[in-house]
Design a protein around this motif. Structure first.
Motif, PDB file in Angstrom:
ATOM      1  N   UNK A 120       1.400  -1.743  -0.067  1.00  0.00           N
ATOM      2  CA  UNK A 120      -0.198   0.095  -0.446  1.00  0.00           C
ATOM      3  C   UNK A 120       0.707   1.357  -0.064  1.00  0.00           C
ATOM      4  N   UNK A 121       1.066   2.273  -0.607  1.00  0.00           N
ATOM      5  CA  UNK A 121       0.968   3.625  -1.377  1.00  0.00           C
ATOM      6  C   UNK A 121      -0.119   4.160   0.056  1.00  0.00           C
ATOM      7  N   UNK A 122       0.395   5.009   1.102  1.00  0.00           N
ATOM      8  CA  UNK A 122       0.053   5.490   2.154  1.00  0.00           C
ATOM      9  C   UNK A 122       0.812   6.830   2.419  1.00  0.00           C
ATOM     10  N   UNK A 123       0.015   8.315   2.548  1.00  0.00           N
ATOM     11  CA  UNK A 123       0.433   9.718   2.973  1.00  0.00           C
ATOM     12  C   UNK A 123       0.470   9.081   4.448  1.00  0.00           C
ATOM     13  N   UNK A 124       1.481  10.094   5.200  1.00  0.00           N
ATOM     14  CA  UNK A 124       1.834  10.193   6.346  1.00  0.00           C
ATOM     15  C   UNK A 124       1.002  10.857   6.933  1.00  0.00           C
ATOM     16  N   UNK A 125       0.633  10.845   8.211  1.00  0.00           N
ATOM     17  CA  UNK A 125      -0.613  11.463   8.188  1.00  0.00           C
ATOM     18  C   UNK A 125      -1.956  11.672   7.474  1.00  0.00           C
ATOM     19  N   UNK A 126      -2.515  12.880   7.029  1.00  0.00           N
ATOM     20  CA  UNK A 126      -3.897  13.866   6.669  1.00  0.00           C
ATOM     21  C   UNK A 126      -2.779  13.776   5.140  1.00  0.00           C
ATOM     22  N   UNK A 127      -3.209  12.782   4.258  1.00  0.00           N
ATOM     23  CA  UNK A 127      -2.674  13.256   2.883  1.00  0.00           C
ATOM     24  C   UNK A 127      -3.081  14.417   2.159  1.00  0.00           C
ATOM     25  N   UNK A 128      -4.027  14.561   2.767  1.00  0.00           N
ATOM     26  CA  UNK A 128      -3.804  16.896   1.830  1.00  0.00           C
ATOM     27  C   UNK A 128      -3.174  17.504   2.450  1.00  0.00           C
ATOM     28  N   UNK A 129      -2.582  17.560   3.652  1.00  0.00           N
ATOM     29  CA  UNK A 129      -1.721  18.015   4.222  1.00  0.00           C
ATOM     30  C   UNK A 129      -0.667  18.035   4.179  1.00  0.00           C
TER      31      UNK A 129
ATOM     32  N   UNK B 124      -8.601  15.219  -5.299  1.00  0.00           N
ATOM     33  CA  UNK B 124      -8.604  16.672  -4.950  1.00  0.00           C
ATOM     34  C   UNK B 124      -7.647  17.276  -5.131  1.00  0.00           C
ATOM     35  N   UNK B 125      -6.746  17.284  -4.875  1.00  0.00           N
ATOM     36  CA  UNK B 125      -5.711  18.254  -5.300  1.00  0.00           C
ATOM     37  C   UNK B 125      -4.974  18.253  -6.462  1.00  0.00           C
ATOM     38  N   UNK B 126      -5.209  17.441  -6.814  1.00  0.00           N
ATOM     39  CA  UNK B 126      -4.305  17.200  -8.143  1.00  0.00           C
ATOM     40  C   UNK B 126      -3.810  18.370  -9.564  1.00  0.00           C
ATOM     41  N   UNK B 127      -4.722  19.894  -9.070  1.00  0.00           N
ATOM     42  CA  UNK B 127      -4.698  20.929  -9.770  1.00  0.00           C
ATOM     43  C   UNK B 127      -2.844  21.717  -8.893  1.00  0.00           C
ATOM     44  N   UNK B 128      -2.910  21.258  -8.405  1.00  0.00           N
ATOM     45  CA  UNK B 128      -2.207  21.447  -7.328  1.00  0.00           C
ATOM     46  C   UNK B 128      -0.694  21.816  -8.076  1.00  0.00           C
ATOM     47  N   UNK B 129      -1.022  20.863  -9.132  1.00  0.00           N
ATOM     48  CA  UNK B 129       1.233  20.646  -9.408  1.00  0.00           C
ATOM     49  C   UNK B 129       0.823  21.124 -10.539  1.00  0.00           C
ATOM     50  N   UNK B 130       0.269  22.391 -10.856  1.00  0.00           N
ATOM     51  CA  UNK B 130      -0.094  22.926 -11.705  1.00  0.00           C
ATOM     52  C   UNK B 130       1.546  24.448 -11.281  1.00  0.00           C
ATOM     53  N   UNK B 131       1.636  24.544 -10.076  1.00  0.00           N
ATOM     54  CA  UNK B 131       2.730  24.578  -9.084  1.00  0.00           C
ATOM     55  C   UNK B 131       4.233  25.038  -8.797  1.00  0.00           C
TER      56      UNK B 131
ATOM     57  N   UNK C 292      -1.853   6.645 -12.458  1.00  0.00           N
ATOM     58  CA  UNK C 292      -1.890   8.687 -13.346  1.00  0.00           C
ATOM     59  C   UNK C 292      -3.352   8.947 -13.899  1.00  0.00           C
ATOM     60  N   UNK C 293      -3.945   7.904 -14.815  1.00  0.00           N
ATOM     61  CA  UNK C 293      -5.368   8.808 -15.466  1.00  0.00           C
ATOM     62  C   UNK C 293      -6.222   8.473 -14.221  1.00  0.00           C
ATOM     63  N   UNK C 294      -5.920   7.847 -13.413  1.00  0.00           N
ATOM     64  CA  UNK C 294      -7.618   7.727 -12.143  1.00  0.00           C
ATOM     65  C   UNK C 294      -7.517   8.295 -11.408  1.00  0.00           C
ATOM     66  N   UNK C 295      -6.329   9.692 -10.770  1.00  0.00           N
ATOM     67  CA  UNK C 295      -6.067  10.447  -9.948  1.00  0.00           C
ATOM     68  C   UNK C 295      -6.324  12.060 -10.917  1.00  0.00           C
ATOM     69  N   UNK C 296      -5.923  11.794 -12.371  1.00  0.00           N
ATOM     70  CA  UNK C 296      -6.266  13.089 -12.990  1.00  0.00           C
ATOM     71  C   UNK C 296      -5.506  13.842 -13.001  1.00  0.00           C
ATOM     72  N   UNK C 297      -4.241  13.284 -12.554  1.00  0.00           N
ATOM     73  CA  UNK C 297      -2.881  13.905 -12.948  1.00  0.00           C
ATOM     74  C   UNK C 297      -2.399  14.063 -14.379  1.00  0.00           C
ATOM     75  N   UNK C 298      -1.943  13.112 -14.825  1.00  0.00           N
ATOM     76  CA  UNK C 298      -2.430  13.730 -16.284  1.00  0.00           C
ATOM     77  C   UNK C 298      -2.464  14.898 -17.197  1.00  0.00           C
ATOM     78  N   UNK C 299      -3.382  15.296 -16.010  1.00  0.00           N
ATOM     79  CA  UNK C 299      -3.900  16.240 -16.870  1.00  0.00           C
ATOM     80  C   UNK C 299      -3.107  18.090 -16.859  1.00  0.00           C
ATOM     81  N   UNK C 300      -2.220  17.984 -15.301  1.00  0.00           N
ATOM     82  CA  UNK C 300      -1.267  19.356 -15.629  1.00  0.00           C
ATOM     83  C   UNK C 300      -0.104  18.432 -16.168  1.00  0.00           C
ATOM     84  N   UNK C 301       0.248  17.546 -17.113  1.00  0.00           N
ATOM     85  CA  UNK C 301       1.473  17.332 -16.947  1.00  0.00           C
ATOM     86  C   UNK C 301       1.871  18.029 -19.124  1.00  0.00           C
ATOM     87  N   UNK C 302       2.515  18.917 -19.201  1.00  0.00           N
ATOM     88  CA  UNK C 302       3.091  19.496 -20.659  1.00  0.00           C
ATOM     89  C   UNK C 302       2.107  18.244 -21.431  1.00  0.00           C
TER      90      UNK C 302
END
Length: 412
Positions: free
Chosen positions: A155-164, A197-204, A230-240
């Motif tokens: 499992x790949x799990x963020x430490x603590x609260x993932x959104x933070x 929820x936070x995929x758009x932050x990749x633009x930064x 990459x697909x299901x999280x929509x991260x690909x949309x914020x890659x060049x």
């Protein structure tokens, strides 16, 4: 991924060997002075997975100036963030003070860091539980966030609260899907949802940083798993260049063989995106902030793949693209299940008369002496025709033979 694919060491002592053993004097020096010191991060994870460890990172309760006093040779490589490079017995080790981090205003860097004496506080700022291990000089594991359990359950799990974690550094989302590709693990539900929820932050995030994670993902042992994340999280949309490339990426994800070189990643990505024009391919790769060398090699591989759709190899194509790229193109044709001809490629490579222009036994001066004329456009064209004729075996690579050939076909 099959159960038990990795021999995870659960709550056991990890053997101290290889790179860990070399670095033990650093830990012991810090400990002898009354400080805590541990191996941390990816090296410990890889040791638990039974994978090879190529380098180690060290964390300590000693503050930077305290570290520097204990070792004869040090370099301030990131002292403002607590990192000092220790040079010892021909090796270099990055030693970083335990620290906590303040708020992040730009989703990339903390506004400030505070040095602390607590290992647990330091590990709280790590991205993923499987990267939040610490190991002492006897191989005992410190695991505050059930990282070993997540390794066992893959499992790949963020430490603590993932959104933070993802608001602190948005690149951590790309790291999560990269590890899915490298390890064959799946994203834990809360971690997955926080990425969506936070995929758009990749633009930064600087493209160069995204590019590094994308390449590592594309060269992972479990590409399909990583690309699915990459697909299901929509991260690909914020890659060049990939916002509308989901279908191309799905085709890319089905590559059956592990890619070995970065240029293979970009060449096949362009191929699956349906790029036919080299200049368009160059423009896309420039958006990824790639080096000129990688762009050139990748686009040339694309050209060769497209060429080989319709035509066989010959000596001139080998000469124009270099034997290395010719061979790699044939390998990539195999990867994407298109006809390849390694036998012909090997024969052409081994029998090509010349590989570079300066090997041809003719120059402009020799030609001008024969025709008694000044140079001009005609001269460049004559040399180019001679070069092609020598490569294709139409004329021997001999000055007089080349001059005779140029006269015979009225190029001079």
């Amino acid at each position: 991924m099959p159960e038990g694919a990795y021999p995870v060491t659960m709550s056991m002592i990890v053997p101290i060997k290889g790179e860990f053993e070399k670095a033990i004097p650093v830990l012991e020096t810090l400990q002898a002075a009354g400080f805590e010191a541990y191996f941390v991060g990816g090296s410990v994870r890889d040791a638990l997975l039974g994978k090879s460890v190529n380098d180690v990172d060290i964390a300590t309760s000693a503050f930077p100036e305290e570290i520097k006093k204990l070792f004869n040779k040090t370099v301030d490589v990131g002292i403002e963030h607590g990192t000092v490079m220790v040079l010892l017995e021909g090796e270099s080790y990055e030693v970083t003070t335990f620290r906590t981090e303040s708020t992040y205003q730009d989703y990339r860097r903390p506004d400030s860091v505070t040095f602390v004496r607590s290992l647990e506080e330091d590990l709280k700022r790590r991205d993923l539980t499987i990267n939040a291990f610490a190991m002492d000089n006897e191989g005992r594991i410190q695991d505050f966030f059930d990282g070993e359990k997540d390794l066992k359950q893959q499992i790949i799990r963020a430490v603590g609260k993932p959104e933070e974690r993802f608001n602190e550094d948005a690149l951590r989302m790309m790291r999560a899907v990269r590890f899915a590709s490298q390890l064959g693990f799946h994203l834990e539900a809360d971690t997955f949802y926080a990425i969506v929820v936070n995929a758009h932050l990749l633009e930064n995030i600087a493209v160069e940083r995204i590019q590094v994670e994308f390449v590592k993902m594309a060269m992972g042992d479990y590409l399909l798993q990583g690309m699915e994340a990459l697909f299901t999280t929509n991260l690909y949309q914020y890659c060049p260049g990939l916002k509308h490339g989901k279908l191309a990426l799905r085709r890319f994800s089905l590559i059956p063989a592990k890619l070995k070189k970065e240029r293979h990643v970009w060449a096949l990505l362009l191929y699956f995106l349906g790029i036919q024009n080299p200049k368009e391919g160059q423009a896309i790769l420039r958006h990824w902030r790639l080096s000129n060398k990688i762009i050139s090699d990748s686009v040339q591989l694309l050209e060769l793949i497209l060429y080989r759709h319709h035509l066989p190899l010959n000596h001139y194509i080998v000469y124009r693209y270099t034997p290395t790229l010719i061979w790699e193109a044939e390998e990539l044709l195999e990867v994407i299940k298109l006809p390849s001809d390694k036998q012909t490629a090997a024969k052409l490579i081994n029998t090509i008369p010349i590989l570079e222009r300066d090997e041809i036994d003719i120059d402009g001066k020799a030609i001008m002496n024969v025709v008694n004329a000044r140079g001009g456009r005609w001269l460049g064209e004559a040399i180019a025709m001679a070069e092609k004729a020598v490569v294709l075996g139409a004329v021997e690579n001999d000055q007089q033979a080349i001059l005779n050939w140029l006269q015979k076909y009225k190029y001079i």
